[in-house]
Design a protein around this motif. Structure first.
Motif, short mmCIF file in Angstrom:
data_model
loop_
_atom_site.label_atom_id
_atom_site.label_comp_id
_atom_site.label_asym_id
_atom_site.label_seq_id
_atom_site.Cartn_x
_atom_site.Cartn_y
_atom_site.Cartn_z
N GLY A 184 2.98 1.84 -3.15
CA GLY A 184 2.00 2.07 -4.31
C GLY A 184 1.52 3.28 -4.21
O GLY A 184 1.53 4.10 -5.31
N MET A 185 1.02 3.78 -3.06
CA MET A 185 0.71 5.18 -2.77
C MET A 185 1.52 6.21 -2.93
O MET A 185 1.38 7.40 -3.50
N VAL A 217 -4.50 0.22 -4.81
CA VAL A 217 -3.68 1.29 -5.18
C VAL A 217 -3.78 1.59 -6.77
O VAL A 217 -4.07 2.94 -6.94
N LEU A 259 0.85 -1.21 0.10
CA LEU A 259 -0.01 -0.12 0.13
C LEU A 259 0.86 1.16 0.07
O LEU A 259 0.83 2.11 -0.79
#
Lengths: 372, 372
Positions: B279-280, B353, B276
């Motif tokens: 990806g973010m 994501v 997470l």
């Protein structure tokens, strides 16, 4: 045995597969789709008592007792004084939780095999002006007796006292009309006559007393005023709701409406109760209550007066045949109880009676006749 | 969309179908088969913290907050004094419920983006001998920060103070060893990292302090000592248990054990969290916390600094794509949160994501970069 047993218990009870299937989805508790369930359910609960003009309804996590405690904590001021007419175990519990939270409570002892007398409540309110609220158990599940809600409500209204009704076992089965009756709070739960699964309760609160409830509760989790205000602002519960229990209740209420609402449910339960009592009476059993004070919710029977009767064996025999009975809750008389509520009809009740008959036979007990 | 959304929320969360299927049966709450579930679950919960020698565990109806309130009410004497180090919303809630029930509470303000300092707790205990208990939130879900449980436990032990741990979001994911740590109470709930459905909590209570808890609680429903004593005598809950929630939790715990217990769960959640955050971050988003204080439970991200960013639209865009995000809980900074817990793995996190990226694009926001 692979078939699920039928629960002849006063909640948790047998629910429909449709109700249980509603739990096969995870809901976000903050999400609009879940908030819509909460809003729809609150509206439908108000429909059941015709309470839209007079009341709000506030759901609460936990068992029904949590909601009873929350209602007392939220409705009764810290210096309030609660009168609890007592004709059974649930009355005693209401008195105890009131005292534990530091509110003054007077318990008015009444006969266990009789409805509470509205005249006795009247007399007591006359004699003690310091009483602010009466807590009435509508159907006392300890025995199954129906207490006179309308009469006690009229007495409270005449004296200007608040009335808090524990309608746990009666709501959605016995008629309760908020337009005809005045009550400050009325409590019920998901896993009773609405035939949902257990895990939450809800409390109807009279709009006229709502504002005065602010700040009464000494419990954060049980503060129904705070819960109501927050729900009004956000559409959400303050703390994590039992989302699956809510979804099941929503589905159960849809079926309740389809069945024909409270009159239809009362008719089915009355039919269940009649089938049960007639069948058991033929086997020699005797109900603890007279027929005219028996609510069609749960029936207390005297234990058979035979030395080889043992509740545990009797229970196991009925269970093996697919029926879960319920123990008695009386201290002085040996009894057992059989619920008439849940997603079952007269055929299931007759099969339960047949199972009891077979169990007696297996135990070598000729009939259910109790001690004289 | 007919496929169920994935809940990236800190409970309720996404559960397995196997867990939900366990709810397709009605259980008698008095029946031996249900008592066996209660007993098995209590034993397995103690297994998770290696607490059989030192602790008992008491389940309670309601949301996690009910169990926190119950733990304070049961553990802290009426004249006790509770210190609540505060680095977020759940700390503030613990302080509030303690004060509401009439126990003295001192809130120790701490920075929201930092773990609580064990040295600050030490200092405070040194300065005020009247403090009897410390309430620590293990993982503060308001931000996602992990607080130093072992260090605070050591400080409390040195000072001879009781420690009450709200481990709602951490239990079963972060390591907690009752043989290595001394705590008087530790609280968690069904619908968090054990991946059950919401509706009940449970509290580990240290055996050495259990007897002294009798009579502390001013709440009947929340009296964990009474609940424990009754369960010990009867194997049953005092008041109607959320039977379906219990059955689901029992099944969820079986899967937890099969997966490899806490270490395996921590590994999966850590992997989820890494997927997470990486990806973010690539999309320009910035986590509110530094990586070294971030628990792998829930991540707070700053909102993108773009005029056309609006959380509601952002949320709806992600939801249409099958992912339920969570709002921020900080008052001074615009944020949102994404949970890393539930019956999901790195692929679901990567898909989330991707859904966020598509949503940004749809909203005409080039990237997630926050205000500097």
């Amino acid at each position: 045995m692979t078939r699920d047993a039928i629960l002849l218990t006063p909640g948790p009870l047998t629910t429909t597969l449709r109700t249980k299937l509603a739990m096969l989805k995870d809901w976000g508790s903050w999400d609009a789709d879940f908030n819509a369930i909460t809003a729809r359910l609150r509206a439908r609960l108000l429909d059941i008592v015709d309470g839209h003009d007079s009341h709000v309804v506030v759901p609460l996590q936990g068992s029904g007792t949590f909601s009873v405690e929350a209602a007392v904590a939220t409705l009764v001021p810290r210096d309030g004084h609660v009168l609890v007419p007592d004709n059974g175990a649930y009355c005693k519990r209401a008195g105890k939780l009131t005292q534990m939270m530091g509110r003054k409570a007077t318990v008015l002892p009444c006969a266990e095999n009789q409805p509470i007398s509205a005249a006795a409540v009247d007399e007591r309110l006359q004699a003690d002006a310091s009483i602010t609220h009466v807590v009435l158990i509508h159907c006392e599940t300890g025995t199954g007796v129906e207490n006179p809600l309308a009469e006690v409500a009229a007495v409270c209204r005449r004296h200007g006292k608040g009335l808090i009704v524990d309608a746990m076992s009666s709501f959605a089965a016995l008629p309760i009309d908020a337009r005809a009756l005045q009550f400050d709070a009325l409590i019920a739960a998901s896993g009773k006559c609405l035939e949902g699964v257990p895990g939450m309760g809800f409390v109807f609160i009279r709009k006229a007393v709502l504002d005065a409830c602010a700040g009464n509760s000494q419990s954060l989790a049980m503060d129904l005023h705070d819960q109501h205000v927050y729900m009004g602002k956000t559409g959400q519960w303050r703390f994590t709701p039992p989302t699956h229990v809510m979804a099941a209740l929503d589905e159960a209420v849809a079926q309740f409406v389809e069945e024909g609402g409270q009159p239809a449910r009362l008719q089915r339960y009355t039919d269940n109760c009649r089938t049960l009592v007639e069948g058991m009476t033929k086997l020699g059993f005797r109900p603890f209550l007279k027929a005219e004070v028996q609510a069609p919710i749960i029936v207390t029977f005297h234990a058979p007066a035979r030395p080889n009767y043992d509740f545990k064996r009797f229970y196991e025999g009925a269970k093996q045949r697919g029926f879960i009975l319920y123990p008695g809750k009386l201290t002085e008389v040996d009894t057992f109880r059989v619920g008439c509520i849940g997603a079952i009809g007269r055929h299931e009740m007759q099969q339960a009676v047949n199972a009891v008959a077979e169990t007696l036979q297996e135990m070598g007990i000729p009939d259910g006749t109790p001690a004289p």
